[in-house]
Design a protein around this motif. Structure first.
Motif, PDB file in Angstrom:
ATOM      1  N   GLY A  70     -23.348 -20.802 -43.136  1.00 40.69           N
ATOM      2  CA  GLY A  70     -24.680 -21.796 -41.546  1.00 40.69           C
ATOM      3  C   GLY A  70     -25.891 -22.303 -42.788  1.00 40.69           C
ATOM      4  N   HIS A  71     -26.899 -21.577 -42.146  1.00 41.01           N
ATOM      5  CA  HIS A  71     -27.971 -22.605 -42.759  1.00 41.01           C
ATOM      6  C   HIS A  71     -28.253 -21.602 -43.455  1.00 41.01           C
ATOM      7  CE1 HIS A  71     -28.703 -25.456 -39.586  1.00 41.01           C
ATOM      8  NE2 HIS A  71     -27.824 -24.961 -39.189  1.00 41.01           N
ATOM      9  N   LEU A  72     -27.650 -20.449 -44.154  1.00 39.10           N
ATOM     10  CA  LEU A  72     -28.362 -19.415 -45.525  1.00 39.10           C
ATOM     11  C   LEU A  72     -28.734 -20.652 -46.449  1.00 39.10           C
ATOM     12  CD1 LEU A  72     -26.384 -16.732 -45.383  1.00 39.10           C
ATOM     13  CD2 LEU A  72     -29.142 -16.960 -45.313  1.00 39.10           C
ATOM     14  N   LYS A  73     -28.138 -21.633 -46.578  1.00 39.32           N
ATOM     15  CA  LYS A  73     -28.065 -21.775 -47.940  1.00 39.32           C
ATOM     16  C   LYS A  73     -28.728 -23.436 -47.997  1.00 39.32           C
ATOM     17  CE  LYS A  73     -25.789 -18.902 -50.235  1.00 39.32           C
ATOM     18  NZ  LYS A  73     -24.797 -19.231 -50.004  1.00 39.32           N
ATOM     19  N   ALA A  74     -29.556 -23.826 -46.808  1.00 32.98           N
ATOM     20  CA  ALA A  74     -29.741 -24.849 -46.069  1.00 32.98           C
ATOM     21  C   ALA A  74     -31.701 -24.501 -47.259  1.00 32.98           C
ATOM     22  CB  ALA A  74     -30.368 -25.146 -45.266  1.00 32.98           C
ATOM     23  N   ASN A  75     -32.214 -25.675 -47.353  1.00 35.05           N
ATOM     24  CA  ASN A  75     -33.562 -25.397 -48.047  1.00 35.05           C
ATOM     25  C   ASN A  75     -34.776 -25.414 -46.529  1.00 35.05           C
ATOM     26  OD1 ASN A  75     -33.083 -24.306 -50.324  1.00 35.05           O
ATOM     27  ND2 ASN A  75     -33.892 -25.669 -51.935  1.00 35.05           N
ATOM     28  N   TYR A  76     -34.647 -25.964 -45.879  1.00 34.36           N
ATOM     29  CA  TYR A  76     -35.197 -25.981 -45.224  1.00 34.36           C
ATOM     30  C   TYR A  76     -35.750 -24.510 -44.436  1.00 34.36           C
ATOM     31  CZ  TYR A  76     -31.350 -27.150 -42.293  1.00 34.36           C
ATOM     32  OH  TYR A  76     -29.960 -27.648 -42.208  1.00 34.36           O
ATOM     33  N   GLY A  77     -36.784 -24.455 -43.781  1.00 37.11           N
ATOM     34  CA  GLY A  77     -37.217 -23.400 -43.224  1.00 37.11           C
ATOM     35  C   GLY A  77     -38.180 -23.723 -41.826  1.00 37.11           C
ATOM     36  N   SER A  78     -39.197 -22.422 -41.981  1.00 38.76           N
ATOM     37  CA  SER A  78     -39.849 -22.501 -40.348  1.00 38.76           C
ATOM     38  C   SER A  78     -41.190 -23.611 -40.643  1.00 38.76           C
ATOM     39  CB  SER A  78     -40.410 -21.416 -40.144  1.00 38.76           C
ATOM     40  OG  SER A  78     -38.920 -20.624 -39.251  1.00 38.76           O
ATOM     41  N   ILE A  79     -41.033 -24.121 -41.610  1.00 45.32           N
ATOM     42  CA  ILE A  79     -43.033 -24.848 -41.832  1.00 45.32           C
ATOM     43  C   ILE A  79     -41.545 -26.425 -41.276  1.00 45.32           C
ATOM     44  CG2 ILE A  79     -44.582 -25.263 -43.095  1.00 45.32           C
ATOM     45  CD1 ILE A  79     -44.821 -23.353 -41.850  1.00 45.32           C
ATOM     46  N   VAL A  80     -41.760 -26.371 -42.681  1.00 45.05           N
ATOM     47  CA  VAL A  80     -40.545 -28.172 -43.175  1.00 45.05           C
ATOM     48  C   VAL A  80     -39.234 -27.642 -41.881  1.00 45.05           C
ATOM     49  CG1 VAL A  80     -39.903 -29.661 -44.106  1.00 45.05           C
ATOM     50  CG2 VAL A  80     -40.910 -28.755 -45.184  1.00 45.05           C
ATOM     51  N   THR A  81     -38.896 -28.177 -40.175  1.00 44.14           N
ATOM     52  CA  THR A  81     -38.214 -27.721 -40.010  1.00 44.14           C
ATOM     53  C   THR A  81     -36.945 -28.102 -39.765  1.00 44.14           C
ATOM     54  OG1 THR A  81     -38.963 -28.689 -37.705  1.00 44.14           O
ATOM     55  CG2 THR A  81     -39.263 -26.244 -38.028  1.00 44.14           C
ATOM     56  N   TRP A  82     -36.997 -29.942 -40.652  1.00 43.02           N
ATOM     57  CA  TRP A  82     -36.125 -30.266 -40.244  1.00 43.02           C
ATOM     58  C   TRP A  82     -35.809 -31.384 -42.297  1.00 43.02           C
ATOM     59  CZ3 TRP A  82     -37.191 -33.839 -35.428  1.00 43.02           C
ATOM     60  CH2 TRP A  82     -36.746 -33.252 -34.828  1.00 43.02           C
ATOM     61  N   GLY A  83     -34.750 -31.428 -42.612  1.00 40.12           N
ATOM     62  CA  GLY A  83     -34.810 -31.870 -43.887  1.00 40.12           C
ATOM     63  C   GLY A  83     -33.822 -33.426 -43.982  1.00 40.12           C
ATOM     64  N   LEU A  84     -33.240 -32.648 -45.057  1.00 39.13           N
ATOM     65  CA  LEU A  84     -32.516 -34.214 -45.073  1.00 39.13           C
ATOM     66  C   LEU A  84     -31.415 -34.406 -44.003  1.00 39.13           C
ATOM     67  CD1 LEU A  84     -30.865 -36.416 -48.043  1.00 39.13           C
ATOM     68  CD2 LEU A  84     -29.412 -34.189 -48.062  1.00 39.13           C
ATOM     69  N   TRP A  85     -30.771 -33.506 -43.124  1.00 39.19           N
ATOM     70  CA  TRP A  85     -30.109 -34.034 -42.833  1.00 39.19           C
ATOM     71  C   TRP A  85     -29.937 -34.764 -41.586  1.00 39.19           C
ATOM     72  CZ3 TRP A  85     -27.185 -28.446 -42.701  1.00 39.19           C
ATOM     73  CH2 TRP A  85     -26.351 -28.067 -43.819  1.00 39.19           C
ATOM     74  N   VAL A  86     -31.619 -34.630 -41.267  1.00 40.48           N
ATOM     75  CA  VAL A  86     -32.376 -35.140 -39.992  1.00 40.48           C
ATOM     76  C   VAL A  86     -32.433 -36.751 -40.679  1.00 40.48           C
ATOM     77  CG1 VAL A  86     -34.204 -35.053 -38.767  1.00 40.48           C
ATOM     78  CG2 VAL A  86     -33.255 -33.175 -38.827  1.00 40.48           C
ATOM     79  N   ALA A  87     -32.896 -36.636 -41.611  1.00 42.05           N
ATOM     80  CA  ALA A  87     -33.318 -37.729 -42.216  1.00 42.05           C
ATOM     81  C   ALA A  87     -32.633 -38.578 -42.525  1.00 42.05           C
ATOM     82  CB  ALA A  87     -33.888 -37.989 -43.618  1.00 42.05           C
ATOM     83  N   ALA A  88     -31.208 -37.939 -42.679  1.00 41.10           N
ATOM     84  CA  ALA A  88     -29.500 -38.635 -42.884  1.00 41.10           C
ATOM     85  C   ALA A  88     -29.352 -39.277 -41.766  1.00 41.10           C
ATOM     86  CB  ALA A  88     -28.513 -38.145 -44.093  1.00 41.10           C
ATOM     87  N   TYR A  89     -29.636 -38.617 -40.103  1.00 40.37           N
ATOM     88  CA  TYR A  89     -29.498 -38.866 -38.911  1.00 40.37           C
ATOM     89  C   TYR A  89     -29.678 -39.924 -38.658  1.00 40.37           C
ATOM     90  CZ  TYR A  89     -30.352 -38.139 -34.400  1.00 40.37           C
ATOM     91  OH  TYR A  89     -30.838 -38.799 -32.753  1.00 40.37           O
ATOM     92  N   ILE A  90     -31.429 -40.195 -39.011  1.00 38.28           N
ATOM     93  CA  ILE A  90     -32.125 -41.438 -38.637  1.00 38.28           C
ATOM     94  C   ILE A  90     -31.777 -42.126 -38.950  1.00 38.28           C
ATOM     95  CG2 ILE A  90     -34.381 -39.454 -37.261  1.00 38.28           C
ATOM     96  CD1 ILE A  90     -35.864 -40.260 -39.555  1.00 38.28           C
TER      97      ILE A  90
END
Lengths: 280, 429
Positions: free
Chosen positions: B44-64
């Motif tokens: 799941g999201h365990l190995k992702a580095n975003y968190g509850s402060i930076v809630t969106w990371g690389l994947w959202v940037a890639a998406y837009i």
């Protein structure tokens, strides 16, 4: 048999483009429907729809909120712990936090401590942005909740909350849960749903937040301090800094405090109208 | 260096070699991506580095970013099919196909970002139309159907023409032509008409959905870095820049490369330059208002952009590589050489990704309440975000997937038919 095949061949030869397209659409729709049914999507969908229909709108009966006395808070953080014990939140999820601010020109550099739960705003910016209406403000008491079964985990609400009151459950666990001690088997009483913590199952992958411990309400939606059915942070506060109650009741502790003391709310300029007040 | 010199020395080989590079890179990225997807599905999201402060990371940037590429290339294609812009006719089909592939890439990225991927269908069944995200879902769906239909009617005639071959290609065409056998001139003009109608409907939809992505960020009053009326427009502009730039690159590699597409590449270069300059103006305006206004919370995000830990993304990647160098390449005499223009296209397309990162992450990395990130100790409560390896690999995988899909499409689908005019322009070279 062979005749049949011939007939089919005939048919396919004479099939027009429009006819073909319409057939294709039908077949496609049929397959899609079959897939949806077989995946149990329809079942889940109807369940979720039924659930939302059952929640017929009720008139706002209670107006719950908190009044936090910054003069009484000593920064012990027992509210943080009490909340964790009550809601069984995993690491990285903390419905309430205590932060401290060193103010200048105060004797002894005494910091101001502030405990910050969810403010359950009158105009919550988080609920409007949810693409699936999984988070909403409850009609009966104004508590902002998350439907764990509907939430898709897009985290849009977290970006929209001006107070960082929302937390994403990444699925991390404390060692006691990781090592499958008996503690791991104790479900969380949140929303009276009593979910056990299981891999990839909600609330893992969901956005979580403070609920004013609404699982401690009785059937009428009332809390009772004497019976201990009171939000865990307010119940445990050693300095008696966290006051909880119903603003609709003019005689409640919180209403009296707001009448008698000076207060602020955070980021008033955004028009969110939080239901948590800080006494100065 | 020798390898590159050798590569560029033989004009005839260049196109072929570029394609080889394309396939190698695409396949390599796809294979790398398998690891990222595996981790995503298992942990799941365990190995992702975003968190509850930076809630969106690389994947959202890639998406837009991908969705911008899609909207941009679609709008370029509409120049051909709606406004009859003859110069780009050769790459019209390529542009529409690029729009479809990049749309799929965008949807994959945002799908991976969901906390519960298996609930993606909730957005269709329980839409909350107060949320810009819900508008988007419906607009994307319409757009995707529209793209597929447009591609079908663009290719139908050629598909039918070659559907009788007993080769794999012929069989594939027979399936793709959906049983149509009509080869009359009438049907050809009818197809053209339908394409024009679809492309016309597509313009407002493309503007709406990508402006909508900008609105998705713009409406969030809690994030002063995003909360600006310019945002939807800025998104659209960046989309046009990145889409145009990508098409410049693609048209110089595919469809017989820059030999045949020389005019198209150079023309696209001019358009991209104009759009890029406009984009820079808009961004400058955002900075100007923020800094001259001087409200600390409004500046905080921009401070992170220009002097935060990832300032190099702004100055080096987005600024120097993605803006300054290509502007020079497109202004200096190199603007007439399709090779350099294509390079400028590559740099701009890469630079816009830096811009997308600089929208998503600094907007979130600012503490909403002072002292919050030091209130509890968890790596999920940290304003510093750098994507983890699974995040990177999954994103690379999506890029590889897109490249392979595009490569197959380019290989199998009928190419733009050669007309007199195209042949003439070729002989001029």
């Amino acid at each position: 048999m062979s005749e049949e095949i011939k007939e089919i061949e005939k048919e396919t030869q004479h099939i027009g483009r429009d006819e073909f397209l319409s057939k294709l659409v039908k077949i496609g729709a049929g397959t899609l429907a079959a897939t949806i049914v077989s995946n149990g999507m329809l079942g889940t969908a109807s369940k979720l729809i039924a659930k939302s229909k059952n929640e017929t709108p009720v008139k706002r009966k209670y107006h719950y909120g908190m009044v936090i006395d910054t003069r009484r808070c000593v920064g012990c953080r027992s509210c943080v712990l009490a909340c964790k014990a009550e809601n069984k939140t995993p690491p990285g999820v903390s419905y309430t936090v205590v932060f401290e601010e060193i103010l200048e020109n105060r004797p002894n550099d005494k910091p101001v401590f502030m405990t910050k739960p969810c403010f359950h705003c009158e105009h919550p910016p988080c609920t409007d942005v949810c693409p699936v209406s999984a988070t909403y403000k409850r009609e009966q008491d104004g508590i902002v909740v998350v439907d764990y079964d509907r939430c898709i985990g897009c985290r849009y609400c977290m970006t929209a909350c001006p107070y960082s009151a929302r937390w994403f459950d990444f699925g991390e666990n404390y060692p006691a849960v990781e090592e499958k001690t008996p503690w791991a088997e104790v479900p969380s009483p949140e929303y009276k749903q009593f979910r056990k913590r299981e891999h990839e199952k909600s609330p893992i992958g969901n956005v979580r937040k403070c609920t004013f411990c609404l699982h401690l309400q009785d059937e009428k939606g009332q809390y009772n301090k004497a019976e201990g059915r009171w939000p865990a942070c307010a119940k445990t506060c050693t300095g008696k800094a966290i006051h909880f109650g119903d603003f609709n009741d003019p005689n409640s502790e919180v209403s009296v405090l707001l009448r008698e003391r000076q207060y602020i709310r955070l980021k008033e300029e955004l028009g969110t109208s939080p239901n948590v007040y800080y006494l100065l | 260096m020798n390898f590159i010199r050798e590569l560029l020395s033989n004009e005839n080989k260049i196109s072929e070699n570029l394609k080889k590079i394309f396939w190698t890179v695409g396949t390599a990225l796809f294979v790398i991506g398998v690891y990222g997807w595996y981790i995503r599905f298992v942990d799941g999201h365990l190995k992702a580095n975003y968190g509850s402060i930076v809630t969106w990371g690389l994947w959202v940037a890639a998406y837009i970013y991908f969705i911008g590429l899609s909207a941009g290339s679609f709008l370029v294609s509409s120049l051909v099919y709606v406004f009859n812009f003859k110069k780009f006719e050769r790459i019209g089909r390529l542009a529409v196909f690029t729009a479809l592939v990049t749309l799929l890439m965008a949807l994959l990225s945002i799908w991976a970002d969901l906390g519960h991927m298996e609930r993606a269908w909730h957005v269709m069944v329980f839409p909350n139309f107060k949320s810009p995200m819900a508008w988007m879902i419906y607009l994307y769906s319409i757009y995707m159907l529209l793209l597929i239909a447009e591609i079908y009617f663009l290719l139908r005639y050629d598909l039918v023409k070659e559907a009788n071959d007993e080769t794999i290609r012929g069989k594939l065409y027979r399936i793709l032509s959906l049983g149509s056998k009509d080869l009359s001139e009438q049907s050809k003009t009818r197809d053209k008409k339908i394409v024009k109608i679809l492309a016309t409907i597509g313009i407002p939809i493309a503007i709406l959905f990508h402006g909508g992505v900008g609105a998705l960020f713009g409406v969030v009053a809690a994030r002063p870095h995003w909360h600006s009326g310019l945002f939807p427009i800025l998104f659209l502009l960046s989309a046009l820049v990145s889409g145009g730039a990508l098409l410049t690159l693609i048209s110089s590699v595919f469809q017989e490369g820059w030999f045949k597409n020389k005019d198209v590449v150079v023309e696209l270069g001019k358009m991209v330059l104009a759009l890029l300059l406009l984009d820079v103006l808009f961004q400058f305006s955002e900075f100007l208002v923020a800094y001259r206004g001087g409200i600390p919370s409004h500046i905080a995000g921009y401070e992170l952009v220009i002097s935060g830990p990832y300032a190099w993304v702004f100055w080096g990647w987005q600024g120097f590589v993605g803006t300054v160098i290509p502007i020079f390449l497109l202004i200096l005499p190199t603007r007439k050489s399709p090779r350099w223009v294509a390079l400028a296209g590559l740099l701009i397309a890469a630079g816009i990704f830096g811009l997308r990162l600089n929208i998503v992450i600094p907007g979130l990395a600012v503490e909403e309440i002072h002292g919050l990130t030091s209130a509890i100790y968890s790596h999920r409560v940290d304003p510093n975000y750098f994507p983890s390896i699974p995040e990177w690999t999954l994103t690379f995988g999506i890029i590889g997937f897109g490249m392979i899909l595009f490569g197959f499409g380019e290989f199998f689908l009928p190419k733009h038919e050669e007309k007199e005019s195209a042949i003439v322009s070729q002989s001029k070279i």
